[in-house]
Design a protein around this motif. Sequence first.
Motif, PDB file in Angstrom:
ATOM      1  N   LEU A  98       0.865  -1.173   0.000  1.00 10.84           N
ATOM      2  CA  LEU A  98       0.000   0.000   0.000  1.00 10.84           C
ATOM      3  C   LEU A  98       0.905   1.227   0.000  1.00 10.84           C
ATOM      4  O   LEU A  98       1.706   1.421   0.915  1.00 10.84           O
ATOM      5  CB  LEU A  98      -0.894  -0.006   1.242  1.00 10.84           C
ATOM      6  CG  LEU A  98      -1.835   1.170   1.401  1.00 10.84           C
ATOM      7  CD1 LEU A  98      -2.782   1.293   0.217  1.00 10.84           C
ATOM      8  CD2 LEU A  98      -2.629   1.036   2.694  1.00 10.84           C
ATOM      9  N   HIS A  99       0.808   2.006  -1.067  1.00  6.08           N
ATOM     10  CA  HIS A  99       1.633   3.207  -1.206  1.00  6.08           C
ATOM     11  C   HIS A  99       0.770   4.440  -0.951  1.00  6.08           C
ATOM     12  O   HIS A  99      -0.292   4.590  -1.539  1.00  6.08           O
ATOM     13  CB  HIS A  99       2.238   3.268  -2.614  1.00  6.08           C
ATOM     14  CG  HIS A  99       3.058   4.498  -2.853  1.00  6.08           C
ATOM     15  ND1 HIS A  99       4.302   4.670  -2.297  1.00  6.08           N
ATOM     16  CD2 HIS A  99       2.798   5.614  -3.566  1.00  6.08           C
ATOM     17  CE1 HIS A  99       4.774   5.855  -2.667  1.00  6.08           C
ATOM     18  NE2 HIS A  99       3.883   6.451  -3.432  1.00  6.08           N
ATOM     19  N   LEU A 100       1.235   5.293  -0.056  1.00  5.92           N
ATOM     20  CA  LEU A 100       0.558   6.550   0.277  1.00  5.92           C
ATOM     21  C   LEU A 100       1.385   7.699  -0.263  1.00  5.92           C
ATOM     22  O   LEU A 100       2.601   7.750  -0.051  1.00  5.92           O
ATOM     23  CB  LEU A 100       0.435   6.697   1.797  1.00  5.92           C
ATOM     24  CG  LEU A 100       0.158   8.106   2.336  1.00  5.92           C
ATOM     25  CD1 LEU A 100      -1.211   8.600   1.918  1.00  5.92           C
ATOM     26  CD2 LEU A 100       0.302   8.148   3.840  1.00  5.92           C
ATOM     27  N   GLU A 101       0.721   8.604  -0.958  1.00  7.67           N
ATOM     28  CA  GLU A 101       1.367   9.843  -1.368  1.00  7.67           C
ATOM     29  C   GLU A 101       0.454  10.991  -0.948  1.00  7.67           C
ATOM     30  O   GLU A 101      -0.727  10.999  -1.298  1.00  7.67           O
ATOM     31  CB  GLU A 101       1.579   9.835  -2.882  1.00  7.67           C
ATOM     32  CG  GLU A 101       2.642  10.813  -3.310  1.00  7.67           C
ATOM     33  CD  GLU A 101       3.053  10.587  -4.747  1.00  7.67           C
ATOM     34  OE1 GLU A 101       3.924   9.734  -4.997  1.00  7.67           O
ATOM     35  OE2 GLU A 101       2.475  11.261  -5.614  1.00  7.67           O
ATOM     36  N   GLN A 102       0.991  11.903  -0.164  1.00  4.48           N
ATOM     37  CA  GLN A 102       0.234  13.084   0.270  1.00  4.48           C
ATOM     38  C   GLN A 102       0.985  14.299  -0.245  1.00  4.48           C
ATOM     39  O   GLN A 102       2.116  14.561   0.159  1.00  4.48           O
ATOM     40  CB  GLN A 102       0.103  13.115   1.800  1.00  4.48           C
ATOM     41  CG  GLN A 102      -0.785  14.243   2.292  1.00  4.48           C
ATOM     42  CD  GLN A 102      -1.133  14.090   3.765  1.00  4.48           C
ATOM     43  OE1 GLN A 102      -0.952  13.042   4.369  1.00  4.48           O
ATOM     44  NE2 GLN A 102      -1.638  15.153   4.356  1.00  4.48           N
ATOM     45  N   THR A 103       0.362  15.028  -1.182  1.00  6.26           N
ATOM     46  CA  THR A 103       1.022  16.161  -1.834  1.00  6.26           C
ATOM     47  C   THR A 103       0.429  17.487  -1.355  1.00  6.26           C
ATOM     48  O   THR A 103      -0.685  17.522  -0.830  1.00  6.26           O
ATOM     49  CB  THR A 103       0.886  16.063  -3.363  1.00  6.26           C
ATOM     50  OG1 THR A 103      -0.500  16.085  -3.698  1.00  6.26           O
ATOM     51  CG2 THR A 103       1.523  14.798  -3.911  1.00  6.26           C
ATOM     52  N   GLY A 104       1.189  18.563  -1.548  1.00  5.64           N
ATOM     53  CA  GLY A 104       0.708  19.905  -1.218  1.00  5.64           C
ATOM     54  C   GLY A 104       1.079  20.364   0.173  1.00  5.64           C
ATOM     55  O   GLY A 104       0.562  21.366   0.661  1.00  5.64           O
ATOM     56  N   ILE A 105       1.976  19.661   0.843  1.00  9.08           N
ATOM     57  CA  ILE A 105       2.381  19.994   2.210  1.00  9.08           C
ATOM     58  C   ILE A 105       3.343  21.194   2.160  1.00  9.08           C
ATOM     59  O   ILE A 105       4.268  21.222   1.362  1.00  9.08           O
ATOM     60  CB  ILE A 105       3.036  18.765   2.885  1.00  9.08           C
ATOM     61  CG1 ILE A 105       2.021  17.613   2.927  1.00  9.08           C
ATOM     62  CG2 ILE A 105       3.539  19.111   4.273  1.00  9.08           C
ATOM     63  CD1 ILE A 105       2.590  16.278   3.365  1.00  9.08           C
ATOM     64  N   SER A 106       3.107  22.177   3.034  1.00  6.85           N
ATOM     65  CA  SER A 106       3.809  23.467   2.890  1.00  6.85           C
ATOM     66  C   SER A 106       5.163  23.553   3.572  1.00  6.85           C
ATOM     67  O   SER A 106       5.988  24.368   3.179  1.00  6.85           O
ATOM     68  CB  SER A 106       2.927  24.589   3.424  1.00  6.85           C
ATOM     69  OG  SER A 106       2.750  24.423   4.820  1.00  6.85           O
ATOM     70  N   ASN A 107       5.408  22.751   4.615  1.00  7.70           N
ATOM     71  CA  ASN A 107       6.680  22.911   5.331  1.00  7.70           C
ATOM     72  C   ASN A 107       7.100  21.616   6.014  1.00  7.70           C
ATOM     73  O   ASN A 107       6.322  20.669   6.109  1.00  7.70           O
ATOM     74  CB  ASN A 107       6.598  24.066   6.343  1.00  7.70           C
ATOM     75  CG  ASN A 107       5.527  23.826   7.392  1.00  7.70           C
ATOM     76  OD1 ASN A 107       5.553  22.833   8.105  1.00  7.70           O
ATOM     77  ND2 ASN A 107       4.575  24.738   7.489  1.00  7.70           N
ATOM     78  N   ASP A 108       8.340  21.594   6.488  1.00 13.83           N
ATOM     79  CA  ASP A 108       8.897  20.384   7.098  1.00 13.83           C
ATOM     80  C   ASP A 108       8.141  19.948   8.346  1.00 13.83           C
ATOM     81  O   ASP A 108       8.000  18.752   8.615  1.00 13.83           O
ATOM     82  CB  ASP A 108      10.377  20.603   7.444  1.00 13.83           C
ATOM     83  CG  ASP A 108      11.248  20.671   6.204  1.00 13.83           C
ATOM     84  OD1 ASP A 108      10.852  20.106   5.169  1.00 13.83           O
ATOM     85  OD2 ASP A 108      12.324  21.299   6.269  1.00 13.83           O
ATOM     86  N   GLN A 109       7.654  20.929   9.115  1.00 15.51           N
ATOM     87  CA  GLN A 109       6.916  20.597  10.338  1.00 15.51           C
ATOM     88  C   GLN A 109       5.613  19.868   9.992  1.00 15.51           C
ATOM     89  O   GLN A 109       5.268  18.869  10.620  1.00 15.51           O
ATOM     90  CB  GLN A 109       6.623  21.878  11.120  1.00 15.51           C
ATOM     91  CG  GLN A 109       5.978  21.616  12.467  1.00 15.51           C
ATOM     92  CD  GLN A 109       5.688  22.914  13.228  1.00 15.51           C
ATOM     93  OE1 GLN A 109       6.059  23.999  12.801  1.00 15.51           O
ATOM     94  NE2 GLN A 109       5.009  22.784  14.349  1.00 15.51           N
ATOM     95  N   ALA A 110       4.907  20.353   8.979  1.00 17.42           N
ATOM     96  CA  ALA A 110       3.662  19.707   8.544  1.00 17.42           C
ATOM     97  C   ALA A 110       3.952  18.320   7.980  1.00 17.42           C
ATOM     98  O   ALA A 110       3.201  17.368   8.214  1.00 17.42           O
ATOM     99  CB  ALA A 110       2.952  20.573   7.501  1.00 17.42           C
ATOM    100  N   LEU A 111       5.067  18.193   7.255  1.00 16.85           N
ATOM    101  CA  LEU A 111       5.469  16.897   6.695  1.00 16.85           C
ATOM    102  C   LEU A 111       5.751  15.896   7.816  1.00 16.85           C
ATOM    103  O   LEU A 111       5.274  14.761   7.788  1.00 16.85           O
ATOM    104  CB  LEU A 111       6.708  17.069   5.810  1.00 16.85           C
ATOM    105  CG  LEU A 111       7.217  15.809   5.113  1.00 16.85           C
ATOM    106  CD1 LEU A 111       6.245  15.363   4.031  1.00 16.85           C
ATOM    107  CD2 LEU A 111       8.589  16.057   4.506  1.00 16.85           C
ATOM    108  N   ALA A 112       6.485  16.329   8.827  1.00 18.47           N
ATOM    109  CA  ALA A 112       6.801  15.460   9.962  1.00 18.47           C
ATOM    110  C   ALA A 112       5.530  15.065  10.711  1.00 18.47           C
ATOM    111  O   ALA A 112       5.361  13.908  11.114  1.00 18.47           O
ATOM    112  CB  ALA A 112       7.778  16.162  10.911  1.00 18.47           C
ATOM    113  N   GLY A 113       4.607  16.013  10.859  1.00 21.07           N
ATOM    114  CA  GLY A 113       3.340  15.725  11.534  1.00 21.07           C
ATOM    115  C   GLY A 113       2.510  14.706  10.775  1.00 21.07           C
ATOM    116  O   GLY A 113       1.932  13.784  11.361  1.00 21.07           O
TER     117      GLY A 113
END
Length: 131
Positions: A98-113
């Motif tokens: 199962l591959h998840l891709e979440q695009t449109g994330i604005s910054n590293d903190q949001a990505l880590a969250g």
Amino acid sequence: MSLTLSLDFQFTSSIEKVWSALTDSSKLAKWTMENDFKPVVGHRFQFRTQPTEWWNGIIDGEVLIVDVPNLLSYTWASGEKHTVTWTLQDLGDGKVNLHLEQTGISNDQALAGAKYGWGNWFREFEKVLEQ
């Protein structure tokens, strides 16, 4: 600048069971949040959880792509608007990737969250597959 979260999970299960855990509203609620999700292109839905002082607890979404049982994509809006895409691949021998891709994330903190949140949820996802 837009960041993308990309994660892969392997499960010993059938592709149909994994698809069902992603698309059946009651199963989805067991590993993520209460929701009114339907795997129908154009369907608008919400994920709902306890609000906090920083967040109202609501994620708005709209289903973009449904290709049973291989591909599911929807918008994910809570402040920022992201796109979440799930790609399922039957690896044979009762294994599914199962591959998840979440695009449109604005910054590293949001990505880590996002990475932290999905990681926690996937421990619950495995329990749903075992039911």
